[in-house]
Design a protein around this motif. Structure first.
Motif, PDB file in Angstrom:
ATOM      1  N   GLY A 223       0.799  -0.776   0.087  1.00 36.91           N
ATOM      2  CA  GLY A 223       0.148  -0.248   0.014  1.00 36.91           C
ATOM      3  C   GLY A 223       0.461   0.781  -0.137  1.00 36.91           C
ATOM      4  O   GLY A 223       1.956   0.992   0.331  1.00 36.91           O
ATOM      5  N   PRO A 224       0.229   2.512  -0.806  1.00 35.17           N
ATOM      6  CA  PRO A 224       0.947   3.710  -0.601  1.00 35.17           C
ATOM      7  C   PRO A 224       1.066   3.976   0.706  1.00 35.17           C
ATOM      8  O   PRO A 224       0.945   3.843   1.745  1.00 35.17           O
ATOM      9  CB  PRO A 224       0.112   4.733  -1.351  1.00 35.17           C
ATOM     10  N   ASN A 225       2.719   4.408   1.022  1.00 40.17           N
ATOM     11  CA  ASN A 225       3.263   5.217   2.227  1.00 40.17           C
ATOM     12  C   ASN A 225       3.429   4.429   2.855  1.00 40.17           C
ATOM     13  O   ASN A 225       3.625   5.410   4.567  1.00 40.17           O
ATOM     14  CB  ASN A 225       2.217   6.674   2.818  1.00 40.17           C
ATOM     15  N   ARG A 226       3.357   3.218   3.490  1.00 42.24           N
ATOM     16  CA  ARG A 226       3.867   2.463   3.973  1.00 42.24           C
ATOM     17  C   ARG A 226       5.613   2.381   4.676  1.00 42.24           C
ATOM     18  O   ARG A 226       5.765   2.377   5.631  1.00 42.24           O
ATOM     19  CB  ARG A 226       2.979   1.282   4.051  1.00 42.24           C
ATOM     20  N   ASP A 227       5.980   2.470   3.368  1.00 44.28           N
ATOM     21  CA  ASP A 227       7.198   2.233   3.095  1.00 44.28           C
ATOM     22  C   ASP A 227       8.543   3.424   3.831  1.00 44.28           C
ATOM     23  O   ASP A 227       8.466   4.179   3.294  1.00 44.28           O
ATOM     24  CB  ASP A 227       7.769   1.427   2.406  1.00 44.28           C
ATOM     25  N   ALA A 228       8.417   3.140   5.684  1.00 45.39           N
ATOM     26  CA  ALA A 228       9.433   4.382   6.319  1.00 45.39           C
ATOM     27  C   ALA A 228      11.114   3.872   6.361  1.00 45.39           C
ATOM     28  O   ALA A 228      11.476   4.923   6.743  1.00 45.39           O
ATOM     29  CB  ALA A 228       9.037   5.144   7.363  1.00 45.39           C
ATOM     30  N   THR A 229      11.577   3.014   5.204  1.00 44.25           N
ATOM     31  CA  THR A 229      12.410   2.701   5.543  1.00 44.25           C
ATOM     32  C   THR A 229      13.771   3.730   4.910  1.00 44.25           C
ATOM     33  O   THR A 229      13.220   4.453   3.880  1.00 44.25           O
ATOM     34  CB  THR A 229      12.927   1.236   4.706  1.00 44.25           C
ATOM     35  N   VAL A 230      14.684   3.596   5.821  1.00 43.89           N
ATOM     36  CA  VAL A 230      15.794   5.054   5.522  1.00 43.89           C
ATOM     37  C   VAL A 230      16.197   3.454   4.152  1.00 43.89           C
ATOM     38  O   VAL A 230      17.192   3.073   4.598  1.00 43.89           O
ATOM     39  CB  VAL A 230      16.560   5.328   6.307  1.00 43.89           C
ATOM     40  N   TYR A 231      16.325   4.549   2.731  1.00 44.14           N
ATOM     41  CA  TYR A 231      16.925   3.292   2.231  1.00 44.14           C
ATOM     42  C   TYR A 231      18.768   4.940   1.785  1.00 44.14           C
ATOM     43  O   TYR A 231      18.574   6.000   1.993  1.00 44.14           O
ATOM     44  CB  TYR A 231      16.886   3.502   0.832  1.00 44.14           C
ATOM     45  N   VAL A 232      19.142   4.152   0.986  1.00 43.24           N
ATOM     46  CA  VAL A 232      20.656   5.135   0.807  1.00 43.24           C
ATOM     47  C   VAL A 232      20.817   5.764  -0.157  1.00 43.24           C
ATOM     48  O   VAL A 232      20.878   7.357  -1.042  1.00 43.24           O
ATOM     49  CB  VAL A 232      22.297   4.292   1.293  1.00 43.24           C
ATOM     50  N   HIS A 233      19.828   4.813  -1.757  1.00 41.13           N
ATOM     51  CA  HIS A 233      19.167   5.450  -2.297  1.00 41.13           C
ATOM     52  C   HIS A 233      17.935   5.058  -2.721  1.00 41.13           C
ATOM     53  O   HIS A 233      17.458   3.872  -2.749  1.00 41.13           O
ATOM     54  CB  HIS A 233      20.280   4.517  -3.794  1.00 41.13           C
TER      55      HIS A 233
END
Length: 420
Positions: free
Chosen positions: A340-350
């Motif tokens: 679903g939208p806006n569920r991924d709050a993971t901090v990614y380098v890229h």
């Protein structure tokens, strides 16, 4: 490449110069001899572990294979990758294992891509003899700190099961493992262990056999649970279980086979033939990571913890951050996108695959894009090739579907980021 793993008391008086030796569960006090899980046996005894000889020798076998994997650098092999490893293992009851050498060599070749020769001799440590108390659990669940294992734990607990969670200590992930286990079953429902393999010299970084320690810990944990057959749950999505090579150059052990159904089946055969009362379960082998998230039994709990999990194959390289561009990160992004939208709050380098720096490793985004294009232009079966040759007719269609669905999840992220 020759490796010897046995008890400190059973080591030969003089060591061969071309052989790396290890002592089980304590230091040998001898130059050039490494050790495996120092002091762990005595710790297990204090914790009330008294496994039978079959279980304990399975633990010693797995830890010995892990040690050999670490002690034999691939760069020293003829082709720079494929090794020829001769491993001698001291066991408590070695005669039980005579006759399984060929099966185990094939199992390890599937896992690591190497050629193994195994010898089982007397000289392993005896099992710990703790004062056993019954435990209020009915199964074992692996808990790595990753997203799939979190979903697996949530589903078991929400479904009324009482798992004991088993983790392999892994730097910063160890704190996450403890937090997840505490939320799911309490601190008393979690065991964290390390193979503790130490030796002087160069270590092989690919660690294809590292998962054997995880299975050893799970089977040991199962020895504390009552029942004729104890289930050990290995929560891994079907796409990663199969781990199809995205491009032709990533075949064999260049793609990990840690939870491959064929490897699990070979290990189950070994456990059954030895008389070990453990059943290995792959409950999500026909589910993608996105489907696991969508169908998780406790959406609220999952939402609160999902972004704290670790998926990245280069997590340590980027100082404990998700790189955002390796294959596990792409699968993670695709799963969150499907959830679903806006569920991924993971901090990614890229954050974007299109803008990611290619200098730090293989261009996994391009490999994924080529896989998607191959599927679209030539069909899924042309892309898969012989990937599903291991599966019987009744399961092949199910594996084919999960691989197709998994590529669709990855494709969505590639298109979102403008790679396709």
């Amino acid at each position: 490449m020759k490796v010897l793993c046995t008890s400190a008391d059973s080591l030969p008086a003089s060591m061969r110069p071309d052989e790396q030796a290890f002592a089980f569960f304590r230091t040998a006090g001898r130059e050039g001899v490494g050790n495996i899980a120092n002091k762990w046996r005595s710790q297990l005894k204090r914790k009330g572990f008294a496994p039978d000889s079959v279980t304990w020798d399975f633990v010693q076998f797995c830890l010995a294979a892990c040690a050999a994997d670490l002690a034999c650098p691939r760069e020293n092999s003829a082709d720079g990758w494929t090794r020829v490893i001769e491993l001698t293992i001291g066991l408590h009851e070695p005669m039980r294992w005579v006759g399984f050498e060929e099966h185990l060599a094939k199992m390890l070749k599937l896992l690591t891509g190497d050629y193994w020769t195994l010898h089982f001799v007397a000289g392993g440590e005896a099992p710990p003899t703790g004062k056993v108390t019954s435990l209020p659990h009915d199964c074992v669940c692996l808990l790595s700190g990753g997203l799939d294992s979190l979903v697996g734990g949530i589903d078991l607990v929400s479904g009324g099961r009482r798992p004991v969670f088993v983790s392999q200590l892994a730097h910063d992930d160890s704190v996450k493992q403890g937090k997840f286990a505490n939320r799911l079953g309490g601190a008393s429902a979690h065991w964290q262990w390390s193979h503790g393999i130490n030796f002087a010299g160069q270590r092989e970084p690919s660690t294809r056999a590292r998962s054997l320690a995880f299975y050893a810990f799970a089977v040991l944990a199962a020895s504390r649970i009552e029942g004729e057959r104890v289930q050990v749950f290995v929560p891994e999505n079907g796409f990663i279980c199969i781990n199809p090579p995205l491009v032709p150059g990533r075949v064999s052990s260049l793609s990990t086979k840690t939870t491959h159904p064929q490897f699990i089946a070979m290990m189950q055969y070994l456990l059954d033939e030895l008389g070990c009362r453990v059943v290995l379960e792959l409950p999500y082998r026909f589910k993608t990571k996105g489907q696991m998230l969508q169908e998780c039994r406790d959406q609220s709990l999952l939402q609160g913890l999902a972004c704290e999990t670790t998926s990245c194959g280069r997590f340590r390289t980027y100082n404990r951050k998700h790189c955002g561009r390796c294959v596990p990160c792409m699968i993670r992004k695709g799963a969150f996108h499907a959830w679903g939208p806006n569920r991924d709050a993971t901090v990614y380098v890229h954050d974007s695959l299109a803008a990611s720096d290619k200098s730090s490793g293989p261009d996994d985004a391009m490999a994924a894009a080529l896989a998607v294009l191959t599927m679209e232009e030539r069909g899924l079966d042309r892309f898969l090739g012989a990937t599903l040759a291991f599966a019987g007719p009744d399961e092949r269609a199910l594996y084919r579907q999960v691989l197709s669905d998994g590529l669709v999840e990855i494709e969505a992220v590639l298109r979102r980021d403008g790679v396709l």
